[in-house]
Design a protein around this motif. Structure first.
Motif, PDB file in Angstrom:
ATOM      1  N   VAL A 131       0.855  -1.291  -0.066  1.00  0.00           N
ATOM      2  CA  VAL A 131       0.081  -0.046   0.231  1.00  0.00           C
ATOM      3  C   VAL A 131       0.667   1.278   0.126  1.00  0.00           C
ATOM      4  N   GLU A 132       0.526   2.113  -0.908  1.00  0.00           N
ATOM      5  CA  GLU A 132       1.382   3.476  -1.009  1.00  0.00           C
ATOM      6  C   GLU A 132       0.797   4.581  -0.118  1.00  0.00           C
ATOM      7  N   LEU A 133       1.536   5.235   0.721  1.00  0.00           N
ATOM      8  CA  LEU A 133       1.252   6.452   1.419  1.00  0.00           C
ATOM      9  C   LEU A 133       1.569   7.761   0.567  1.00  0.00           C
ATOM     10  N   VAL A 134       0.489   8.340   0.406  1.00  0.00           N
ATOM     11  CA  VAL A 134       0.525   9.608  -0.645  1.00  0.00           C
ATOM     12  C   VAL A 134       0.301  10.944   0.276  1.00  0.00           C
ATOM     13  N   ARG A 135       1.433  11.811   0.179  1.00  0.00           N
ATOM     14  CA  ARG A 135       1.257  12.721   0.823  1.00  0.00           C
ATOM     15  C   ARG A 135       0.883  14.060   0.055  1.00  0.00           C
ATOM     16  N   THR A 136      -0.074  15.026   0.179  1.00  0.00           N
ATOM     17  CA  THR A 136      -0.542  16.097  -0.536  1.00  0.00           C
ATOM     18  C   THR A 136      -0.953  16.909   0.438  1.00  0.00           C
ATOM     19  N   GLY A 137      -0.068  18.270  -0.049  1.00  0.00           N
ATOM     20  CA  GLY A 137      -0.606  19.489   0.732  1.00  0.00           C
ATOM     21  C   GLY A 137       0.162  19.461   2.175  1.00  0.00           C
ATOM     22  N   SER A 138      -0.175  20.492   3.032  1.00  0.00           N
ATOM     23  CA  SER A 138       0.028  20.405   4.512  1.00  0.00           C
ATOM     24  C   SER A 138      -0.454  21.478   5.304  1.00  0.00           C
ATOM     25  N   PRO A 139      -0.408  21.385   6.478  1.00  0.00           N
ATOM     26  CA  PRO A 139      -1.231  22.378   7.155  1.00  0.00           C
ATOM     27  C   PRO A 139      -0.764  24.128   7.006  1.00  0.00           C
ATOM     28  N   TYR A 140       0.125  24.178   6.239  1.00  0.00           N
ATOM     29  CA  TYR A 140       0.767  25.429   5.972  1.00  0.00           C
ATOM     30  C   TYR A 140       0.286  26.241   4.831  1.00  0.00           C
TER      31      TYR A 140
END
Length: 219
Positions: free
Chosen positions: A111-120
Motif C-alpha cells: 500500500v502506498e502512502l501519498v502526501r498532498t499539501g500540508s497544514p501551512y
C-alpha cells in the motif's frame, strides 16, 4: 484518507486526491496514545468535539480507531483492500517520524502512502535564502514569501462517496472517559469546535481585527 490536524472538508488537497483516485474514500482518525495520553482535559474535549463535527459533516462516516498509527493504519488498509492511504504532510519531529514508520508498514503490504499539501500556506523549507539556508528574521522572510506566492484554495470534487462499512469505536463518548457522565459541564467552556466555527472565527478576524494587524502584530 487519514485525518490528523486537518479536520475539515473544504480546501483539502489530500482529501481531494483520495477522492480522485477511488470511487469511495474511507475517512479515518486514529487516537494516538502518544499524543492523547499527555493531553489535558480541555485539549481532549476540543479534539473530540472537532471530530464529532467532522463526522456530522460527512454524514456519520468517520471511522475512529485507537492505538499506534503504525499498526492501525496498516490494519485498516488491509481490512478495506485499499491501495493508497492519503495524508497531509506533517513536518513536526514526531509526526514526520511517525509517517515514515507508517509508510514502511504500508509498503510491506503493498500500500502506498501519498502526501498532498500540508497544514501551512507554504510548506516549511520552501522559502529559503539564496544560499539555501533558512531565514532567521521575519521581515526578509515575509518579502521572500510574497515573491514566492502560495496556492489558492483547492477545487473540490463534485462529490465524495464515503465508505462507512468498517468497524469504528464510539465517537460519542470520546474525551469523557476519565470524567464521568458530566464531563461536558466540567470546567470552563472551550472555543466552538468544527470547520464552520473556524470559518466564523476567520470572518470575525477579517471584519473586526485585520485592519489593525500592522500595529497589533507586534504585541
Amino acid at each position: 484518507m487519514w485525518f490528523r490536524r486537518d479536520l475539515r472538508l473544504a480546501d483539502h488537497p489530500a482529501l481531494y486526491a483520495a477522492a480522485a483516485g477511488s470511487d469511495e474514500v474511507l475517512p479515518l482518525f486514529v487516537v494516538d496514545p502518544h499524543l492523547w495520553g499527555p493531553a489535558g482535559v480541555p485539549r481532549r474535549q476540543y479534539l473530540a468535539n472537532s471530530l464529532r463535527m467532522l463526522d456530522a459533516d460527512m454524514g456519520g462516516a468517520l471511522t475512529l480507531r485507537r492505538g499506534n498509527p503504525v499498526d492501525i493504519v496498516a490494519a485498516v488498509a488491509q481490512e478495506t483492500g485499499a491501495s493508497t492511504v492519503h495524508i497531509s504532510a506533517d513536518f513536526g519531529p514526531y509526526g514526520a517520524a511517525r509517517d515514515v514508520a507508517v509508510e514502511r508498514a504500508l509498503a510491506a503490504i503493498g500500500v502506498e502512502l501519498v502526501r498532498t499539501g500540508s497544514p501551512y500556506a507554504v510548506a516549511p523549507g520552501r522559502v529559503r535564502k539564496g544560499d539555501g539556508t533558512p531565514y532567521r528574521v521575519y521581515s526578509p522572510f515575509y518579502r521572500a514569501w510574497l515573491g514566492h506566492g502560495w496556492r489558492g484554495p483547492a477545487a473540490p470534487p463534485d462529490t465524495i462517496s464515503w465508505a462507512s462499512d468498517v468497524a469504528s469505536e464510539q465517537l460519542s463518548t470520546l474525551g469523557q472517559e476519565q470524567l464521568g457522565s458530566n464531563a461536558i459541564d466540567t470546567g470552563p467552556a472551550g472555543p466552538p469546535a468544527g470547520e464552520a466555527a473556524a470559518l466564523a472565527r476567520w470572518r470575525h478576524f477579517h471584519d473586526a481585527a485585520l485592519d489593525n494587524y500592522a500595529n497589533d502584530r507586534n504585541r
